[in-house]
Write an enzyme that holds these catalytic residues in place. Structure first.
Site, PDB file in Angstrom:
ATOM      1  CB  CYS A   1      35.710  31.111  43.459  1.00  0.00           C
ATOM      2  SG  CYS A   1      36.951  31.938  44.465  1.00  0.00           S
TER       3      CYS A   1
ATOM      4  CG  HIS B   1      39.011  33.515  40.890  1.00  0.00           C
ATOM      5  ND1 HIS B   1      37.748  33.543  41.440  1.00  0.00           N
ATOM      6  CD2 HIS B   1      38.855  32.971  39.648  1.00  0.00           C
ATOM      7  CE1 HIS B   1      36.872  33.059  40.574  1.00  0.00           C
ATOM      8  NE2 HIS B   1      37.530  32.695  39.478  1.00  0.00           N
TER       9      HIS B   1
END
Length: 952
Positions: free
Chosen positions: A305, A863
């Site tokens: 990510c 994230h």
């Protein structure tokens, strides 16, 4: 168990220090050790004696190595998102073996975690310990619904994978097989280069590998159909192979030859997560645009990510994307640049951009940026593998790599630096920029590079040194922020009837345990000197802190207990403490710890076994209900108590007056006489709920047959060994774990209002004069020595696209931390004119936001997502790996913002007017053919920004 005890501290320090210098060598085995245990060892031997915080601590009692905190509940699998030095430390084999010989391991079956050293990178080789293996889903072509999960090293070859799969599925050696890489429901790739490694093939975490067996008639169940051939839209499956994969055609530039290594497996751009319309014939023909160009998700290849978020923001920089869509990069490739990547980073990025802007993707479709990931890993081994990395670091590498691959200067001239003392800034700046452009000329420099003025002043001779340096992005500090951290602690009150209470304390980041006690004292009115602070791990004391211990030893994941002690002010001598663990006997002679430890403050003088038993029972009265006198209870056990126990302070009772006061007997003699287990009036052993035994810090029984003596101020550990039947009947485990929450715990990260720092404040702070640190002095040419000079940055010229990096991550030798302080920043009208000191500045210094990289969560387990504005429609979108969803303009201002992309506003343009830089985008890009079939079942979802994010 340890073969022999450890040598003296100096010998340990010398030997381990020497072994830690062992270089990484391909094929060697290294071991993981819990960083907490390793730090305790370093503290106990004074390993880092140069640091005042790491002076030797003789009070630490090291037990066997315990790596349980690194493993999941199955005690076999390594936890995800572990960080080196923070969670684990890597040791060469000899160093690990020495620790095992000296201290042993708690569980030789589970705590020995070994890893191989592999060589990563194709052109820039680098050895690296492969902490995390890659897990694949293995299946047979005839039964693709049944998977076998198996982990492999990135250095394993395709031939090795196939051999393992033949064994797992019991395939005869004579049977012909071939291996397929399955991407989507009906998208496959033939893995025909058996000598290639997992890394070379670009396989990623969770990849599905299919093994196919040849039919008896010599045919294959899956026949490869060339991408150029016509096939029925109702065909059950379609494939692409290395031989069938196309490439970007450009005969004049030879791009196909240069990019061949990037497409050794399948198509160069990736794979989509759904089908086109039924008329698409294996991807050979281009379909009319059916979706908004640029709204293409990127598949997460396993903790990628960080890469996807940077790529999405770069994709929405209009001038850069237009440059690649028009394939101008193929004409400017610099494959001979020794600082470049042979043009491969630019080619891989260009192919990915063309896929993302082809208009072939709807919200539910995405591409797999595998070839780009492989290319990056070749030239930047730090990004190889599938661990989480910093998105800003990847962005910095990408900008530098694209610049060097596209540098229009084929042969950089040598430029001699001149002494510009006394020259006006305008002349020095112009010369510095000219010199830089003579060696660096690319689309990246045109778009992202500006000029900084750096001023150093010697504090002794007032020598002023002025230099002008180019910059590609600004890294802004988030200070001034209060240097505090929050630590959750559980207070165990002195009154055993009261429940423990959890508090959230604000303490100085670089403070000490005394600061924690003072903060807790303000909330509870319990005097700080009546507190014992301990780190409890696996139902035992991992460390009992001293008031002067630094708070950096406490990690966020630690369970910190604070024990309130009774008031002992009337006693003249320092009290003695008994630290007690609860244990339950298991098979053989093994015991299992459970519950929470207890701290008892002992009275001075002798204490009999029965007195200690009653004190322990009293301390547990909230969750232990002993049998009454009328209850029929008898322990069904053959266990015996471990003899006599004497708890006294001989030093406190060795004078004649005290002996006379206690009946003319010395403390030692009186203590021995009180320890008879059969003395009248004492509880019969058959009616006891538990036995008491002397143990060490780690809860291991000490069968030395000696009396227990708790010297004044000492630490004595005793196990409460519960009789199994008594534990089941009288011990309430639920009540023992129950606690109350103080209102401070309710101040969660979402509800606790933190001061919002404005981006303008960060920019002003960046340009504020500061003094260099003692470890970063400047050499003054006039004084002829290093000085702690004052330093000041000023902005001289600004680029077309201004990238601002907010420095949220803080590192020191004890811990890594993230500053989650909200930063306010404008969507329109960031006026930088105030900060630019160039009097001849001609372009406007007004900027509008076009992209944001967000980071959610903490260190290691966070994230990344991206918010970006599609220039064609003027709409903001959230790019969360493969998911793309529209968001409001206001939502783009996120408190999790990490990297900001601002584009300079054209002179006279209004904020709401959209640039049309992409409107002339090439409508028919040369995309490599991709075989497609089936439909994706992935749909992006909208939910609350703070709750939606999941750890990769």
């Amino acid at each position: 168990m340890a073969e022999k005890g450890p040598p003296d501290c100096d010998a340990q320090k010398h030997e381990i220090a020497s072994l830690l210098k062992t270089p990484l060598k391909k094929g060697d085995t290294w071991y993981l050790i819990d960083s907490k245990w390793f730090r305790q060892w370093k503290k106990s031997v004074g390993f880092d004696s140069w640091d005042t915080c790491d002076e030797r601590d003789d009070s630490i009692c090291l037990g066997p190595i315990d790596n349980s905190s690194l493993l999941k509940e199955d005690r076999k699998t390594l936890k995800e998102h572990l960080i080196e030095e923070n969670d684990y430390t890597l040791l060469p084999a000899q160093a690990w073996q020495q620790f095992v010989n000296w201290y042993g391991v708690v569980s030789p079956e589970h705590d020995v975690i070994s890893r191989q050293i592999v060589e990563i990178g194709m052109f820039l080789k680098q050895c690296k310990v492969e902490v995390y293996l890659i897990e694949f889903k293995l299946c047979q072509n005839s039964d693709q619904d049944t998977y076998i999960n198996k982990s492999f090293s990135k250095g394993d070859t395709i031939e090795h994978l196939e051999r393992v799969m033949r064994t797992l599925f019991h395939i005869d050696d004579e049977q012909d097989t071939r291996l397929w890489n399955k991407y989507m429901t009906n998208t496959y790739e033939h893995l025909n280069k058996k000598d290639n490694s997992v890394q070379d093939a670009g396989l990623y975490q969770g990849q599905v590998l299919v093994i196919e067996q040849k039919n008896d008639d010599g045919t294959w169940p899956r026949n490869i159909k060339p991408a150029s051939s016509s096939s029925s839209s109702s065909s059950s499956s379609q494939f692409t192979s290395a031989s069938a994969a196309g490439s970007s055609s450009n005969a004049n530039t030879g791009a196909e030859t240069r990019s061949q290594s990037l497409r050794s497996y399948g198509s160069g751009g990736g794979y989509i997560g759904g089908s086109l319309s039924g008329g698409d014939q294996g991807g050979a023909s281009m379909q009319p645009n059916t979706a908004q160009p640029g709204l293409c998700g990127l598949a997460n290849l396993g903790n990628t990510c960080f890469m996807n978020s940077a790529l999405q923001c770069m994709s929405n920089v209009p001038s850069i994307t237009k440059y690649f869509l028009e394939e101008r990069h193929l004409k400017e490739l610099n494959t001979e640049n020794p600082l470049g990547m042979r043009g491969e980073i630019a080619i891989a990025y260009g192919q990915l951009i063309k896929m993302m802007w082809s208009g072939r993707y709807s919200y539910a479709q995405y591409t797999v940026p595998r070839d780009f990931k492989v290319a990056v890993s070749r030239f930047a081994p730090q990004f190889s593998g599938y661990q989480q990395h910093d998105s800003q670091e990847l962005l910095a590498f990408l900008l530098d790599g694209l610049h060097e691959d596209l540098n229009r200067i084929k042969k950089k001239p040598y430029i001699e630096l001149k002494d510009n003392d006394g020259e006006p800034d305008e002349k020095v700046a112009a010369e510095a920029w000219s010199n830089y452009r003579q060696r660096n000329d690319s689309i990246i420099v045109d778009t992202f590079h500006g000029l900084l003025k750096s001023t150093l002043v010697c504090p002794e001779c007032s020598k002023v040194s002025v230099t002008f340096d180019p910059f590609c992005y600004l890294s802004l500090p988030l200070l001034p922020v209060k240097k505090e951290r929050q630590i959750e602690v559980v207070l165990k009150p002195c009154d055993a009837n009261k429940k423990p209470q959890k508090f959230r304390l604000s303490v100085p980041k670089m403070g000490r345990i005394q600061d924690l006690c003072d903060a807790l004292s303000k909330l509870t009115k319990v005097p700080a000197d009546r507190m014992v602070v301990a780190d409890v791990h696996s139902h035992r004391f991992y460390k009992i802190f001293q008031p002067n211990d630094v708070l950096t030893q406490i990690m966020d994941r630690d369970d910190i207990f604070v024990y309130e002690l009774p008031d002992t002010a009337e006693h003249e001598t320092e009290p003695s403490f008994i630290y007690m663990y609860s244990r339950e006997k298991k098979k053989g002679d093994s015991y299992q710890l459970f519950g929470q430890p207890i701290v008892l403050c002992m009275p001075h003088g002798a204490c009999s076994y029965e007195q200690l038993y009653e004190m322990a029972l009293l301390a547990m009265q909230r969750y232990v209900c002993p049998p009454s006198g009328d209850d029929e209870w008898a322990a069904c056990t053959d266990d015996e108590t471990n003899g006599e126990m004497e708890v006294n302070s001989e030093e406190a009772w060795d004078d004649d007056d005290d002996a006379d006061a206690r009946g003319g007997k010395s403390a030692a003699t009186a203590g021995v006489e009180q320890l008879s287990n059969g003395e009248s009036g004492e509880l019969s052993p058959a009616r006891r709920l538990f036995d008491l035994r002397v143990v060490d810090l780690y809860g291991k029984t000490k069968d030395d047959g000696k009396h227990l003596r708790a010297a004044a101020g000492g630490k004595t550990f005793v196990a409460i060994d519960w009789i199994t039947s008594a534990k089941k009947q009288f011990f309430d485990e639920k009540a023992s774990e129950d606690f109350e929450r103080h209102e401070s715990v309710g101040y969660s990260k979402t509800s606790l209002k933190k001061p919002v720092i404005q981006l303008r404040d960060c920019i002003d702070l960046f340009t504020t004069t500061e003094e260099l640190g003692a470890d970063d002095p400047w050499y003054c040419p006039r004084c002829k020595k290093h000085q702690q000079a004052t330093k000041k940055f000023d902005l001289w010229t600004l680029p077309e696209v201004l990238v601002i990096h907010l420095k949220r991550f803080h590192y020191n030798r004890y811990c890594r931390d993230k500053l989650d302080t909200p930063v306010g920043f404008p969507i329109y009208g960031l006026n930088m004119a105030k900060n630019v000191i160039n009097p001849e500045l001609s372009p406007p210094a007004m900027y509008d936001l076009i992209g944001v990289i967000n980071h959610f969560g903490g260190m290691g387990g966070g994230h990344y997502t991206a918010y970006a504005k599609n220039v064609d429609v003027g709409q903001w979108y959230c790019f969360d790996d493969s998911s793309v969803s529209a968001i409001s303009e206001e939502a783009a201002v996120s408190k999790s913002a990490y990297v900001l992309f601002y584009q300079r506003r054209n002179a006279g343009a209004l904020p709401h007017e959209q640039q049309n830089a992409m409107s002339q985008r090439v409508q028919h890009t040369n995309l490599p053919p991709v075989a497609l079939s089936g439909a994706s079942d992935f749909n992006g979802t909208d939910s609350d920004e703070d709750e939606r994010m999941e750890v990769n």
